[in-house]
Design a protein around this motif. Structure first.
Motif: not given
Length: 175
Positions: A39, A41-42, A45, A57, A59, A61, A114-115, A118, A121, A128
């Motif tokens: 998490s 690491n987001t 991103i 990639w 993601f 959620h 984190f959100c 993301a 991104s 997603n």
């Protein structure tokens, strides 16, 4: 003494080298290589997708209240080692004095960061996936979007593993 890399080294170049080294150890029969990031690491991103612009990639959620309850019940590394690592994360929390936050508020703010990362991104090569749709969409995504042919055994194994809590070392706790 603290070890510091010479200025000629760029953090993302080192990261890229590490991923290429891991890729080089893959079995010869491997058609695809998958890396799972945690998490926190987001937060990186944008740098990761810029470093690997042609990489597909995903993601995944989940409902924020479910994530928060899980994080508070079984704290992940970024929360367990908060005092050690919060200096790395402070820039993502908009100047809030982290020493004044309870663990609960720190966790809430980190999940929000984190959100936010993301949602900002570049989704050109990304997808997603809502966690509640893993069982119905993941196999389709892997096969159709990423061009990976899965055997019936691989599909069954994937579905079985999504039912078990991934952080249970004994792989017995249902998720």
């Amino acid at each position: 003494p603290d070890f510091k890399l010479p200025n000629i080294y760029n953090r993302m170049e080192i990261f890229k080298s590490v991923l290429h080294a891991l890729e080089a150890t893959a079995p010869k029969i491997a058609e695809q290589i998958f890396f799972k990031f945690r998490s926190w690491n987001t937060l990186y991103i944008a740098e990761i997708t810029k470093t690997f612009p042609n990489t597909e990639w995903l993601f995944t959620h989940r409902n924020g209240l479910e994530v928060l309850a899980s994080v508070l019940k079984t704290p992940p590394g970024w929360l367990r080692s908060r005092k050690t690592h919060q200096k790395y994360f402070s820039k993502y929390l908009n100047g809030v004095n982290l020493d004044d936050l309870s663990d609960d508020e720190y966790a809430i703010r980190m999940l929000g960061a984190f959100c936010e990362a993301a949602s900002n991104s570049d989704l050109e090569n990304g997808t997603n996936l809502d966690y509640t749709e893993i069982n119905s969409d993941l196999i389709n995504l892997v096969e159709k979007s990423w061009g990976v042919a899965l055997s019936d055994t691989e599909k069954q194994t994937m579905l079985e593993r999504t039912r078990i809590y991934s952080k249970d070392p004994e792989k017995k706790t249902e998720f």
